[in-house]
Design an enzyme around this catalytic site. Structure first.
Site, PDB file in Angstrom:
ATOM      1  N   ASN A   9       0.736  -1.153  -0.216  1.00 11.29           N
ATOM      2  CA  ASN A   9      -0.333   0.113  -0.010  1.00 11.29           C
ATOM      3  C   ASN A   9       0.719   1.399  -0.358  1.00 11.29           C
ATOM      4  O   ASN A   9       1.301   1.661   0.748  1.00 11.29           O
ATOM      5  CB  ASN A   9      -0.943  -0.231   0.764  1.00 11.29           C
ATOM      6  N   LYS A  11       0.475   4.286  -0.394  1.00 13.77           N
ATOM      7  CA  LYS A  11      -0.261   5.449   0.166  1.00 13.77           C
ATOM      8  C   LYS A  11      -0.343   6.701  -0.431  1.00 13.77           C
ATOM      9  O   LYS A  11      -0.078   6.545  -1.587  1.00 13.77           O
ATOM     10  CB  LYS A  11       0.124   5.545   1.755  1.00 13.77           C
ATOM     11  N   HIS A  95     -10.419   0.957   4.660  1.00 16.18           N
ATOM     12  CA  HIS A  95      -8.323   0.992   5.621  1.00 16.18           C
ATOM     13  C   HIS A  95      -8.746   2.245   6.504  1.00 16.18           C
ATOM     14  O   HIS A  95      -9.306   3.103   6.594  1.00 16.18           O
ATOM     15  CB  HIS A  95      -7.847   1.518   4.426  1.00 16.18           C
ATOM     16  N   GLU A  97      -7.536   4.315   7.816  1.00 21.15           N
ATOM     17  CA  GLU A  97      -6.722   5.967   7.515  1.00 21.15           C
ATOM     18  C   GLU A  97      -7.918   6.702   6.914  1.00 21.15           C
ATOM     19  O   GLU A  97      -8.680   7.901   6.895  1.00 21.15           O
ATOM     20  CB  GLU A  97      -6.192   6.157   6.501  1.00 21.15           C
ATOM     21  N   GLU A 167      -5.057  -5.372  10.378  1.00 17.69           N
ATOM     22  CA  GLU A 167      -4.285  -4.251  10.831  1.00 17.69           C
ATOM     23  C   GLU A 167      -4.938  -3.828  11.931  1.00 17.69           C
ATOM     24  O   GLU A 167      -5.584  -2.489  12.151  1.00 17.69           O
ATOM     25  CB  GLU A 167      -4.604  -2.927   9.786  1.00 17.69           C
ATOM     26  N   GLY A 173       2.282   2.249  10.470  1.00 18.82           N
ATOM     27  CA  GLY A 173       3.006   3.364  10.977  1.00 18.82           C
ATOM     28  C   GLY A 173       3.288   3.846  11.810  1.00 18.82           C
ATOM     29  O   GLY A 173       3.930   4.907  12.510  1.00 18.82           O
ATOM     30  N   SER A 212       2.791  -2.416  10.137  1.00 18.96           N
ATOM     31  CA  SER A 212       4.272  -2.040  10.290  1.00 18.96           C
ATOM     32  C   SER A 212       5.165  -3.482  10.563  1.00 18.96           C
ATOM     33  O   SER A 212       6.206  -3.357  10.973  1.00 18.96           O
ATOM     34  CB  SER A 212       4.842  -1.880  11.602  1.00 18.96           C
TER      35      SER A 212
END
Ligand code: PEP
Length: 251
Positions: A9, A11, A95, A97, A167, A173, A212
């Site tokens: 991904n 991003k 996701h 985010e 996730e 991150g 991560s």
């Protein structure tokens, strides 16, 4: 039975020259890992460029988001059939985010999942708990709510080609990773939830870990029986680290 999937991904990262060298590197290394399916998820504007760079390879292409329907007055949005036409096989849905920064709620995520399937895309449904939710002991409830809302709206048959990415939000991150045992416990819980609706789909559905994942922790995560690959953010922006993760996929 379940071919592991290693998905990058990207991003909101990448210039054309960076992408060219990243794809060159991945193309060079990918044939060494035929037991893994490799997928890259660039930004919308780079999809066509990456599609051309990937021609005559087995590397798959996906988008990071989609909107509902096929076309219409939705300024700034992109539909599933536009993604299919441009050569995408996969799309991320839900996701963290997008759920957090762009306020996508359970219903919109479920609608997007259904729209992806209707367009012929394989959705990668991202689910996971925050740090507070884990500390409160709410992980299974959160996972269950995120999954059941999609099953109710789209139906279990819509999961036949779908992928789930577990996730934990606290691991994305941050450099913090779930331990293999923590991740395995949630993956097994997800598979059990799916099996309550459809045993065959539960047995064949790939459940990726994301948060991560790096070359030095990938082997122990990927060795777990219900972890069928990884959704990788930061470490997917370097061909070297992305391929090192592919190298850890059990044969
Ligand atoms: C992600 O964006 O889905 C992700 C897992 O990112 P990272 O690997 O950087 O934690």
């Amino acid at each position: 039975m379940r071919k592991p999937l290693i998905a990058g991904n990207w991003k909101m990262h990448g210039s054309k020259s960076q992408i060219q060298s990243l794809i060159d590197g991945i193309k060079h290394g990918a044939p060494h890992y035929p037991h893994a399916e490799i997928l890259v998820l660039p930004t919308f504007v780079h999809l066509d460029y990456v599609h051309n760079l990937l021609s005559h390879t087995s590397i798959q292409l996906g988008a990071q988001n989609l909107y509902l329907g096929t076309q219409g007055a939705f300024t700034g949005e992109v539909s599933g059939c536009m993604l299919t036409e441009i050569g995408c096989q996969y799309v991320l849905v839900g996701h963290s985010e997008r759920r957090t920064l762009f306020h996508e709620d359970l219903n919109l995520v479920a609608e997007k999942f259904k729209a992806a399937v209707t367009s012929g895309l394989k959705p990668i449904l991202c689910i996971g708990e925050t740090k507070d939710e884990r500390e409160r002991g709410d992980t299974e409830r959160v996972i269950s709510d995120q999954l059941q809302s999609v099953i109710q709206l789209a139906g279990i048959e819509a999961f036949r080609e779908a992928v789930i990415a577990y996730e934990p939000v606290w691991a994305i991150g941050t450099g913090l990773t779930a331990t293999p045992e923590q991740a395995q416990a949630v993956h097994a819980f997800i598979r059990q939830l799916i099996s309550q609706n459809h045993i065959d789909i539960a047995n064949t559905m790939r459940i990726l870990y994301g948060g991560s994942m790096k070359p030095d922790n990938a082997a122990s995560l990927l060795a777990m029986p219900d972890i069928d690959g990884g959704l990788i953010g930061g470490a997917s922006l370097s061909a070297e680290s992305f391929l090192k993760i592919c190298a850890e996929v059990p044969k």
